[in-house]
Design a protein around this motif. Structure first.
Motif, PDB file in Angstrom:
ATOM      1  N   VAL A 115      14.293  23.638 -12.505  1.00 54.23           N
ATOM      2  CA  VAL A 115      13.973  22.520 -11.616  1.00 54.23           C
ATOM      3  C   VAL A 115      15.223  21.671 -11.439  1.00 54.23           C
ATOM      4  N   ILE A 116      15.725  21.583 -10.206  1.00 60.03           N
ATOM      5  CA  ILE A 116      16.933  20.797  -9.944  1.00 60.03           C
ATOM      6  C   ILE A 116      16.626  19.469  -9.274  1.00 60.03           C
ATOM      7  N   TRP A 117      15.405  19.305  -8.751  1.00 60.47           N
ATOM      8  CA  TRP A 117      14.998  18.062  -8.077  1.00 60.47           C
ATOM      9  C   TRP A 117      13.496  17.949  -8.185  1.00 60.47           C
ATOM     10  N   GLN A 118      13.015  16.731  -8.359  1.00 64.24           N
ATOM     11  CA  GLN A 118      11.571  16.526  -8.452  1.00 64.24           C
ATOM     12  C   GLN A 118      11.216  15.149  -7.919  1.00 64.24           C
ATOM     13  N   MET A 119      10.138  15.094  -7.144  1.00 60.10           N
ATOM     14  CA  MET A 119       9.603  13.825  -6.661  1.00 60.10           C
ATOM     15  C   MET A 119       8.171  13.694  -7.132  1.00 60.10           C
ATOM     16  N   ASP A 120       7.858  12.552  -7.718  1.00 63.06           N
ATOM     17  CA  ASP A 120       6.510  12.283  -8.213  1.00 63.06           C
ATOM     18  C   ASP A 120       5.904  11.097  -7.484  1.00 63.06           C
ATOM     19  N   LEU A 121       4.606  11.187  -7.225  1.00 62.89           N
ATOM     20  CA  LEU A 121       3.843  10.084  -6.656  1.00 62.89           C
ATOM     21  C   LEU A 121       2.988   9.468  -7.745  1.00 62.89           C
ATOM     22  N   VAL A 141      10.119  11.101   4.251  1.00 66.16           N
ATOM     23  CA  VAL A 141      10.960  10.678   3.130  1.00 66.16           C
ATOM     24  C   VAL A 141      12.296  11.401   3.188  1.00 66.16           C
ATOM     25  N   ASP A 142      13.322  10.772   2.614  1.00 66.60           N
ATOM     26  CA  ASP A 142      14.618  11.433   2.502  1.00 66.60           C
ATOM     27  C   ASP A 142      14.736  12.090   1.126  1.00 66.60           C
ATOM     28  N   GLU A 143      15.893  12.661   0.825  1.00 66.16           N
ATOM     29  CA  GLU A 143      16.057  13.419  -0.416  1.00 66.16           C
ATOM     30  C   GLU A 143      16.007  12.536  -1.652  1.00 66.16           C
ATOM     31  N   TRP A 144      16.134  11.213  -1.477  1.00 67.37           N
ATOM     32  CA  TRP A 144      16.036  10.278  -2.601  1.00 67.37           C
ATOM     33  C   TRP A 144      14.629   9.708  -2.750  1.00 67.37           C
ATOM     34  N   GLY A 145      13.709  10.207  -1.931  1.00 65.20           N
ATOM     35  CA  GLY A 145      12.332   9.739  -1.999  1.00 65.20           C
ATOM     36  C   GLY A 145      12.074   8.442  -1.280  1.00 65.20           C
ATOM     37  N   HIS A 146      13.050   7.959  -0.496  1.00 70.02           N
ATOM     38  CA  HIS A 146      12.854   6.717   0.260  1.00 70.02           C
ATOM     39  C   HIS A 146      11.959   6.987   1.471  1.00 70.02           C
ATOM     40  N   TYR A 147      11.035   6.081   1.727  1.00 66.28           N
ATOM     41  CA  TYR A 147      10.264   6.158   2.959  1.00 66.28           C
ATOM     42  C   TYR A 147      11.157   5.705   4.116  1.00 66.28           C
ATOM     43  N   VAL A 148      11.370   6.589   5.108  1.00 68.06           N
ATOM     44  CA  VAL A 148      12.158   6.215   6.277  1.00 68.06           C
ATOM     45  C   VAL A 148      11.288   6.122   7.532  1.00 68.06           C
ATOM     46  N   TRP A 149      10.020   6.487   7.406  1.00 66.52           N
ATOM     47  CA  TRP A 149       9.046   6.355   8.505  1.00 66.52           C
ATOM     48  C   TRP A 149       7.668   6.390   7.876  1.00 66.52           C
ATOM     49  N   TYR A 150       6.708   5.683   8.497  1.00 61.53           N
ATOM     50  CA  TYR A 150       5.363   5.664   7.923  1.00 61.53           C
ATOM     51  C   TYR A 150       4.344   5.342   9.007  1.00 61.53           C
ATOM     52  N   GLY A 191       0.808  -1.222   0.000  1.00 58.74           N
ATOM     53  CA  GLY A 191       0.000   0.000   0.000  1.00 58.74           C
ATOM     54  C   GLY A 191       0.832   1.257   0.000  1.00 58.74           C
ATOM     55  N   LEU A 192       2.114   1.157   0.348  1.00 65.17           N
ATOM     56  CA  LEU A 192       2.992   2.321   0.239  1.00 65.17           C
ATOM     57  C   LEU A 192       3.663   2.268  -1.127  1.00 65.17           C
ATOM     58  N   TYR A 193       3.136   3.013  -2.058  1.00 66.04           N
ATOM     59  CA  TYR A 193       3.626   2.957  -3.418  1.00 66.04           C
ATOM     60  C   TYR A 193       4.906   3.757  -3.568  1.00 66.04           C
ATOM     61  N   PRO A 194       5.791   3.342  -4.446  1.00 67.22           N
ATOM     62  CA  PRO A 194       7.095   4.005  -4.546  1.00 67.22           C
ATOM     63  C   PRO A 194       6.996   5.412  -5.116  1.00 67.22           C
ATOM     64  N   THR A 195       7.958   6.229  -4.722  1.00 72.70           N
ATOM     65  CA  THR A 195       8.092   7.563  -5.299  1.00 72.70           C
ATOM     66  C   THR A 195       9.103   7.488  -6.441  1.00 72.70           C
ATOM     67  N   ARG A 196       9.111   8.522  -7.271  1.00 72.12           N
ATOM     68  CA  ARG A 196      10.086   8.623  -8.357  1.00 72.12           C
ATOM     69  C   ARG A 196      10.795   9.961  -8.215  1.00 72.12           C
ATOM     70  N   VAL A 197      12.110   9.928  -8.110  1.00 73.93           N
ATOM     71  CA  VAL A 197      12.893  11.145  -7.885  1.00 73.93           C
ATOM     72  C   VAL A 197      13.867  11.331  -9.035  1.00 73.93           C
ATOM     73  N   SER A 198      13.985  12.576  -9.480  1.00 65.62           N
ATOM     74  CA  SER A 198      14.970  12.922 -10.504  1.00 65.62           C
ATOM     75  C   SER A 198      15.701  14.184 -10.059  1.00 65.62           C
TER      76      SER A 198
END
Length: 396
Positions: free
Chosen positions: A385-391, A117-126, A87-94
């Motif tokens: 745009v230098i960083w972007q996270m998409d759900l 989330v961290d700067e790479w879009g990883h879930y570190v707490w939920y 149910g925790l779907y991945p993020t996409r970071v560029s």
């Protein structure tokens, strides 16, 4: 030594004992560590949480004790964090962000959760929620760093059911505080007092917004009530429903003032906490500033007071215009002048019909949260745009 055994698989608990009472901490991370926990109180029994780790990740850790001021380093150990729940779907970071830290995000749509989330879009707490629990609004780390807090407004048919939820960092404890008729936003003061936008009834069945403080001892204090300051019959707004529609709140501990954004009036009010008086109002129907040739902000949502003469707005904009943007406004509250000095809109344009947020980093870059479009960007002053996270589609 004992590790893991937390309700959040990305959080590791480390316990150790010492022969004599002493303070200590844990170094952890890669083979060269790099992260350090807070130091424990002097005792023979110690416990810390290792935070900020992605799922399915092996980390190295070791205990450092300080008996009599001389560090004693324990052996190098490893532990692997667990897998995320379904149910925790991945993020996409560029791209690469100039912000190296963590962000608290409330997620709504195809899933309901509060995550870090961290700067790479990883879930570190939920913390997963049931969509029927209420309308998920603001989420934030507590001032003491012990819990993640979030506000659940009641259903629009019964806002009396609003609550503030506190979840321990290991996920083992969840406590609730009643916050009847709270809606849209809440802030925490340095003394752990929570202040919420509270929908308040008036004449003829209409409602407007108040600011109510909920002190740690349970005391509730109404600081401001819109009914005491404005008459909807004097404004170009229907005196039905919530005619102010407060949608964002902030607090400045230096001046001891609140800032309240009101969607239906398209206005921002600066409010003295001690007296509840309105110091000034900017933009929209209550505007007191001379904007010169600048265009007033359309339907602003979250905002950030950058300093004493600059405010950053997330501007939803009108459906006729068809796009949203970030807007920086410089103002002089002695001369009572204001002007737009910077804007950023996505290419191609994005229209965010609900919510939206902005934040200015110390290096001058700006975070823009396109909430209902499921996207976060970090942009330079030049608009790159230098960083972007998409759900995933359908996630806000």
């Amino acid at each position: 030594m004992l590790f893991r055994s937390t309700d959040v698989v990305t959080v590791v608990r480390v316990r150790w004992t010492t022969e004599e009472p002493t303070a200590g901490y844990v170094e952890f991370g890669g083979e060269k560590y790099g992260q350090v926990t807070p130091t424990t109180e002097e005792s023979t029994e110690h416990e810390v949480l290792l935070l900020g780790i992605p799922a399915d990740t092996e980390i190295h850790y070791r205990v450092v004790s300080d008996p009599d001021g001389c560090n004693e380093v324990g052996e190098d150990l490893t532990v692997t964090t667990g897998s995320l729940p379904s149910g925790l779907y991945p993020t996409r970071v560029s791209g690469t962000s100039s912000f190296h830290g963590f962000q608290v995000l409330p997620l709504q749509g195809t899933q309901y959760a509060v995550v870090i989330v961290d700067e790479w879009g990883h879930y570190v707490w939920y913390h997963l929620l049931d969509a029927t629990e209420g309308n998920l609004m603001r989420a934030f780390l507590s001032a003491d760093g012990e819990t993640v807090n979030y506000m659940l407004a009641g259903p629009q048919s019964d806002l009396s059911q609003g609550i503030v939820v506190r979840v321990s960092l290991d996920g083992s404890e969840r406590t609730e505080m009643a916050c009847p008729y709270c809606d849209h936003d809440i802030v925490e003061l340095p003394d752990a007092t929570l202040t919420a936008i509270v929908v308040t009834p008036g004449e003829g069945g209409a409602t407007a917004d108040s600011l109510v403080e909920f002190a740690p001892d349970g005391t509730q204090t109404t600081i401001f009530n819109a009914w005491d300051h404005w008459d909807p019959n004097d404004l170009s707004v229907e005196p039905v429903g919530n005619w102010t529609h407060g949608n964002a709140l902030d607090y400045d501990p230096v001046e001891d003032v609140y800032y309240l954004s009101m969607k239906n009036l398209e206005s921002l009010a600066k409010i003295d906490r001690a007296t509840g008086e309105v110091i000034w109002t900017m933009n929209g129907q209550l505007n007191q500033f001379d904007w010169g040739d600048s265009t007033l902000v359309q339907m602003h949502h979250q905002f950030e007071v950058i300093d004493e003469d600059s405010i950053l707005f997330f501007e939803n904009g009108s459906t006729d215009r068809g796009y949203s943007q970030a807007v920086e406004v410089e103002f002089d509250d002695e001369a009572m002048t204001a002007q737009e000095v910077w804007t950023y809109s996505n290419d191609p344009p994005l229209f965010v019909f609900a919510k939206g947020d902005v934040h200015r980093f110390e290096d001058g870059n700006t975070q823009v949260v396109w909430s209902s479009s499921g996207q976060i960007q970090h942009v330079t002053p030049e608009g790159d745009v230098i960083w972007q996270m998409d759900l995933d589609l359908g996630q806000s």
